[in-house]
Each structure stands twice: as C-alpha cells, then as structure tokens.
Design a protein around this motif. Structure first.
Motif, short mmCIF file in Angstrom:
data_model
loop_
_atom_site.label_atom_id
_atom_site.label_comp_id
_atom_site.label_asym_id
_atom_site.label_seq_id
_atom_site.Cartn_x
_atom_site.Cartn_y
_atom_site.Cartn_z
N ALA A 82 40.65 39.78 40.24
CA ALA A 82 40.96 40.20 38.87
C ALA A 82 40.00 41.29 38.41
N TRP A 87 39.55 48.20 32.71
CA TRP A 87 39.08 48.84 33.95
C TRP A 87 40.16 48.91 35.02
N ILE A 92 39.49 49.76 41.45
CA ILE A 92 38.49 48.69 41.60
C ILE A 92 39.07 47.51 42.40
N PRO A 119 53.73 43.92 47.48
CA PRO A 119 53.54 45.37 47.32
C PRO A 119 52.07 45.75 47.12
C1 LIG Z 1 46.00 43.11 40.31
C2 LIG Z 1 44.70 43.73 39.84
C3 LIG Z 1 43.53 42.95 40.42
C4 LIG Z 1 44.64 45.17 40.36
O1 LIG Z 1 43.38 45.71 40.04
P1 LIG Z 1 43.22 47.27 39.73
O2 LIG Z 1 41.77 47.59 39.80
O3 LIG Z 1 43.93 47.63 38.48
O4 LIG Z 1 43.99 47.88 40.98
P2 LIG Z 1 43.83 49.29 41.66
O5 LIG Z 1 43.32 50.29 40.66
O6 LIG Z 1 43.10 49.15 42.92
O7 LIG Z 1 45.34 49.60 42.00
C5 LIG Z 1 46.24 49.94 40.99
C6 LIG Z 1 47.63 50.06 41.59
O8 LIG Z 1 48.10 48.75 41.94
C7 LIG Z 1 49.32 48.53 41.30
N1 LIG Z 1 49.44 47.11 41.00
C8 LIG Z 1 48.70 46.37 40.17
N2 LIG Z 1 49.14 45.10 40.18
C9 LIG Z 1 50.17 45.04 41.04
C10 LIG Z 1 51.05 44.00 41.45
N3 LIG Z 1 50.94 42.76 40.99
N4 LIG Z 1 52.01 44.32 42.35
C11 LIG Z 1 52.14 45.57 42.83
N5 LIG Z 1 51.34 46.59 42.47
C12 LIG Z 1 50.37 46.32 41.57
C13 LIG Z 1 49.24 49.40 40.04
O9 LIG Z 1 50.53 49.66 39.52
C14 LIG Z 1 48.60 50.66 40.58
O10 LIG Z 1 49.54 51.41 41.30
P3 LIG Z 1 49.35 53.01 41.53
O11 LIG Z 1 48.05 53.20 42.28
O12 LIG Z 1 50.53 53.38 42.34
O13 LIG Z 1 49.30 53.59 40.16
C15 LIG Z 1 44.59 43.79 38.29
O14 LIG Z 1 45.75 44.44 37.80
C16 LIG Z 1 44.46 42.43 37.64
O15 LIG Z 1 43.36 41.94 37.41
N6 LIG Z 1 45.60 41.81 37.30
C17 LIG Z 1 45.60 40.50 36.65
C18 LIG Z 1 45.26 39.42 37.63
C19 LIG Z 1 46.18 39.45 38.83
O16 LIG Z 1 47.39 39.52 38.70
N7 LIG Z 1 45.55 39.33 40.04
C20 LIG Z 1 46.24 39.41 41.29
C21 LIG Z 1 46.91 38.14 41.61
S1 LIG Z 1 48.33 38.48 42.62
#
Ligand SMILES: CC(C)(COP(=O)(O)OP(=O)(O)OC[C@H]1O[C@@H](n2cnc3c(N)ncnc32)[C@H](O)[C@@H]1OP(=O)(O)O)[C@@H](O)C(=O)NCCC(=O)NCCS
Length: 168
Positions: A82, A87, A92, A119
């Motif tokens: 997460a 951010w 990250i 994905p």
């Molecule tokens: C998922 C998470 C950890 C990604 O972290 P982040 O630092 O924003 O991710 P990154 O910057 O490395 O990557 C962003 C990319 O991932 C994609 N992405 C984020 N969540 C995604 C998901 N659930 N499925 C597919 N793609 C996803 C974004 O759309 C973005 O795409 P782009 O690069 O084409 O614009 C964050 O969105 C988060 O904390 N989400 C809530 C908790 C969660 O769902 N955790 C994962 C459990 S499956």
C-alpha cells in the motif's frame, strides 16, 4: 517548495504504527476478515524481506512478506502492498515490489503467492493459480490468487491449504 528525497529501506519495528495507518486507510476495517490477513495473523512477517518508502523519514508506502506453507511446500505470501493516497502513481508501489521480490529471490525462495490484481502484478511474473489447487483460509476471488515462480516449475505439484509457516 522543499522536495525531500524519496528513499527505500528495509522495514524496522519503528515503522509499524505508520504502516498500520497506511494499511488501515488503504483496506479499511474489512481487511481483518480477508484471507491474506487471516494467514498473516498466524505469526510475524519477515522484516528482512519487507520494505518501506520514506520521504523525510515519513513512511509513504509499505510492502511485507510472510513465510507460509502451501500443503507441505514452503513459500512466501506478499502483502499488504500500500502507498499513501497522495503518493500514488509515482512508481513507489512498483519500486517496493521490485525490492521485495529481489530480496526474496536473493534469499533463495522459489515461490511467492499473493491476492491481488493480475494487471498490476503480472509484470513482476505473477500468474493466476489454477482454480482449486491452493486453498485459502477464507474465500478469495480465484482470478486474484496469483503466484510467481522464481525457479522453473516451482508451483508444480504444489497444492493444499495455505497457512502461516509458524502454524505448519
Ligand atoms: C496498488 C498500489 C499499491 C499501487 O501503488 P502506486 O505507487 O500508486 O503504483 P505505481 O505508481 O507503481 O503504479 C501505478 C500504475 O499502477 C496502476 N494500478 C494501480 N492499482 C492497480 C490495480 N489494482 N490494478 C491494475 N493497475 C493498477 C495505476 O493505474 C498506474 O498505471 P500507469 O502507470 O499505467 O498510470 C496503490 O494504488 C495502493 O496503495 N492501493 C490501495 C491498496 C491496494 O489496493 N493494494 C494492492 C492490493 S491488490
């Protein structure tokens, strides 16, 4: 505006309260009933394979790895992953994934499983697990049960219930 540098570090017990706050915000109270949480509550996670992203000493993202057993096979459970909402979309999450996966590989692990969106995790080598092979302690959408093999056929002949390694 002063832009503090983003750094990455192995997780430390001092990070625990901030990580808990990040996970609480990301997954809400429902997280306690999730299958992955149920496994993780069986023991501790491995801090040497768990990482945080820090900005000016503040934790802005976290990923954890927990030792598990699938049937009789040792493996790792990745998560929670997460990032603080403000951010997100700065790479990250991917950087934390890369660090945790690299550390797990270097430590000699062969198999990592997680519950998440293919994905997002596919580029790290995660694929859907054949339905019915790996049983979680609570219901999981079969499309979201993913595994990554570090060695060829690490998943072959692996089946059974997933438990925390301390409960095996
Ligand atoms: C998922 C998470 C950890 C990604 O972290 P982040 O630092 O924003 O991710 P990154 O910057 O490395 O990557 C962003 C990319 O991932 C994609 N992405 C984020 N969540 C995604 C998901 N659930 N499925 C597919 N793609 C996803 C974004 O759309 C973005 O795409 P782009 O690069 O084409 O614009 C964050 O969105 C988060 O904390 N989400 C809530 C908790 C969660 O769902 N955790 C994962 C459990 S499956």
């Amino acid at each position: 505006m002063l832009q503090l540098e983003l750094t990455y570090a192995q997780e430390d017990p001092a990070h625990d309260p901030e990580i808990e706050a990040i996970n609480s915000q990301a997954f809400g109270p429902g997280r306690f009933t999730r299958a992955a949480y149920r496994i993780r509550e069986g023991g501790s996670h491995d801090r040497s394979l768990s990482f945080v992203a820090l900005q000016g000493g503040i934790v802005v993202g976290s990923v954890r790895m927990t030792h598990i057993v699938i049937g009789k096979t040792r493996a790792l459970l990745l998560g929670p992953l997460a990032v603080r909402p403000e951010w997100k979309n700065r790479g990250i999450g991917r950087a934390l994934m890369s660090q945790a996966m690299e550390a797990a590989k270097l430590a000699g692990h062969r198999l990592v499983v997680l519950v998440g969106d293919e994905p997002y995790y596919g580029p790290f080598g995660f694929r859907k697990v054949e339905p019915g092979r790996i049983m979680m302690p609570a219901p999981v959408d079969p499309h979201r049960l993913l595994a990554c093999e570090f060695t060829v056929r690490a998943l072959e002949n692996v089946s059974g219930l997933v438990r925390h390694a301390d409960r095996a």
